[in-house]
Design an enzyme around this catalytic site. Structure first.
Site, PDB file in Angstrom:
ATOM      1  N   HIS A  20       0.829  -1.204   0.000  1.00  0.00           N
ATOM      2  CA  HIS A  20       0.000   0.000   0.000  1.00  0.00           C
ATOM      3  C   HIS A  20       0.865   1.256   0.000  1.00  0.00           C
ATOM      4  CE1 HIS A  20      -3.997  -1.849   1.402  1.00  0.00           C
ATOM      5  NE2 HIS A  20      -3.157  -2.866   1.292  1.00  0.00           N
ATOM      6  N   ASP A 124      -5.447   6.109   2.587  1.00  0.00           N
ATOM      7  CA  ASP A 124      -5.665   4.705   2.204  1.00  0.00           C
ATOM      8  C   ASP A 124      -7.062   4.271   2.627  1.00  0.00           C
ATOM      9  OD1 ASP A 124      -5.558   1.667   2.439  1.00  0.00           O
ATOM     10  OD2 ASP A 124      -3.579   2.083   1.619  1.00  0.00           O
TER      11      ASP A 124
END
Length: 491
Positions: A20, A124
């Protein structure tokens, strides 16, 4: 001070795992290259992985900086320096501790943002608080989704689907008829549905992808969610030189010149690259089957093995638990392969003309990097959304073959009960690497997609245009704010 006189401030908040964090950081650098003042939130150990790229951008007058917060190692009960879900998280207990630390850190991220608000947040999608925090600050929030839209749509379609007890089933309500051999872990899908639906409350999502790859799933996503999506990748194309590709984040376990000189000695499309990402850990027995399958295939290969870093303490007896006796020495003597223990310069390897196939766990970053390089794939999903990504590769685009894994693990240290045998590995390798009609068709299709990926980030390409439009919208939004609100953001 008027809105046009102050630089636009954009904060990026990553989920602390390389899969990520790295692509979000690369996307943040794209914004900085357009003159947006970017701040990337991180922790001390993770900052070390990013510092070189930041220094390079700053030297080129690109406005990017790191906001470093202490990682709560002591509160999480783990040693100092373990600050993401890869580095040092070698067992389930440590992994649990890192997750606890990240949960504590979420509140500290929010406090830091409240103390010095930006003009916009990019967070995120794993963090479901982004839209609420942005609403408190009266600023837009953008979610970063580290999946592809195909997988997001598949997860959405299954949220209220009555799963069969066992056996194959068709995912309902998708543009393509997609057959799954077994159902996902309930804990995974339910957790992802809640996070995906929380991201619908933001002002849109950005993805490390290009529109031509998701195809009709962009329209399908916006139809089912009422939510705007912008593809602005592939982010990895920001790296131009061999040095940049080698030192992307972690230090490579193999030297650049060693890797390239070996590949230079090989014919085009003759080498198989085998890598299962940063978070997959196989048992010794499964690694043994991989080594045996590669050996029996007769194919040249580069095999990246996570969790088996070279140590002086590894005895020959321990080594023979996970590879046949003499395997490593034999492939080296015969110039058949390289075994890389640890981190490898994946972008550099995939981009070499000698690479003709990619055996992958189907993590999204690896998928988009393989496609960008124009390399057909052997799909071996392990956990998370990787099984959905596999179907995009094999059933939607027809650019890979399935090795035939039969177990959907919940996370890194789960699973391993159902072995993928050496004969299935050999069969899949031969199917992709033998130069037959099917292999050539796959190579042609993925080559066309790779060309589109590179065109997408060029001026006038889909991703370049999407990024321009998003920046324009954000700046217009700030210009429309009353002056007193803008001045509060400057404090």
């Amino acid at each position: 001070m008027g809105s046009l006189q102050r630089p636009f401030k954009l904060y990026f908040v990553p989920f602390l795992t390389p899969g990520h964090m790295v692509p979000l950081f690369e996307l943040a650098r794209l914004f900085a290259a357009r003159g947006i003042h970017v701040t990337f939130f991180t922790t001390p150990a993770n900052a070390l992985l990013l510092r070189k790229a930041v220094d390079k951008d700053v030297a080129a007058a690109r406005p990017i900086s790191l906001h470093v917060l202490h990682f709560p190692s002591r509160e999480a009960g783990i040693p100092d320096g373990i600050e993401n879900l890869l580095d040092g998280a070698v067992d389930a207990q440590t992994l649990s501790g890192v997750c606890k630390g990240i949960a504590i850190l979420e509140e500290r991220f929010q406090d830091a943002i409240l103390q010095n608000p930006p003009d916009c947040l990019v967070v995120d999608f794993v963090y479901s608080w982004a839209s609420d925090l942005a609403a408190r600050l009266d600023i837009p929030a953008i979610a970063f989704n580290s999946f592809c839209l195909f997988s997001v749509c598949a997860i959405h379609s299954l949220k209220s689907f009555a799963m069969p007890g066992s056996g194959p089933f068709i995912i309902p309500d998708l543009p393509h008829q997609i057959s799954m051999n077994f159902q996902p872990p309930e804990e995974f899908n339910s957790a992802m549905v809640s996070r995906i639906e929380a991201s619908y409350k933001t002002n849109g999502i950005i993805m490390n992808n290009f529109a031509e790859l998701d195809g009709e799933y962009a329209e399908h996503y916006e139809k089912i969610s009422g939510h705007r999506v912008r593809h602005i990748g592939p982010a990895g194309l920001i790296h131009r030189t061999a040095e940049e590709k080698t030192e992307r984040s972690h230090k490579s376990a193999v030297k650049e010149h060693e890797c390239l000189s070996w590949l230079d000695s090989k014919e085009p499309n003759s080498v198989l690259y085998v890598c299962f990402g940063s978070s997959c850990r196989f048992s010794d027995a499964q690694l043994y089957e991989i080594a045996s399958g590669l050996e029996s295939s007769g194919c040249d290969f580069i095999w990246v093995v996570s969790g088996k870093d070279i140590t002086e303490n590894e005895t020959e007896e321990e080594r023979e638990k996970w590879m046949p006796k003499g395997f490593e020495g034999k492939v080296k003597r015969e110039n058949k392969g390289m075994v890389v223990r640890g981190w490898a310069p994946q972008l550099l390897i995939l981009g070499h003309e000698a690479i003709g196939g990619f055996m992958t766990h189907c993590g999204w970053n690896s998928v988009v990097e393989g496609i960008t390089a124009g390399v057909p794939m052997i799909t071996w999903p392990v956990h998370s959304e990787q099984f959905y990504n596999e179907k995009l590769i094999t059933e939607v685009h027809g650019i890979g073959v399935e090795v035939g894994t039969e177990e959907w693990a919940l996370w890194v240290f789960d699973g391993g009960k159902k072995m993928v045998t050496r004969d299935r590995i050999e069969k899949a390798v031969r199917k992709v690497m033998d130069g037959g009609d099917e292999a050539m068709e796959m190579r042609k299709r993925v080559g066309e997609l790779g060309k589109k990926a590179k065109e997408a980030v060029q001026e006038g390409g889909s991703s370049h245009t999407n990024l321009t439009a998003l920046i324009t919208e954000l700046i217009r939004w700030r210009e429309a704010k009353p002056l007193d609100q803008i001045q509060k953001c400057e404090m």
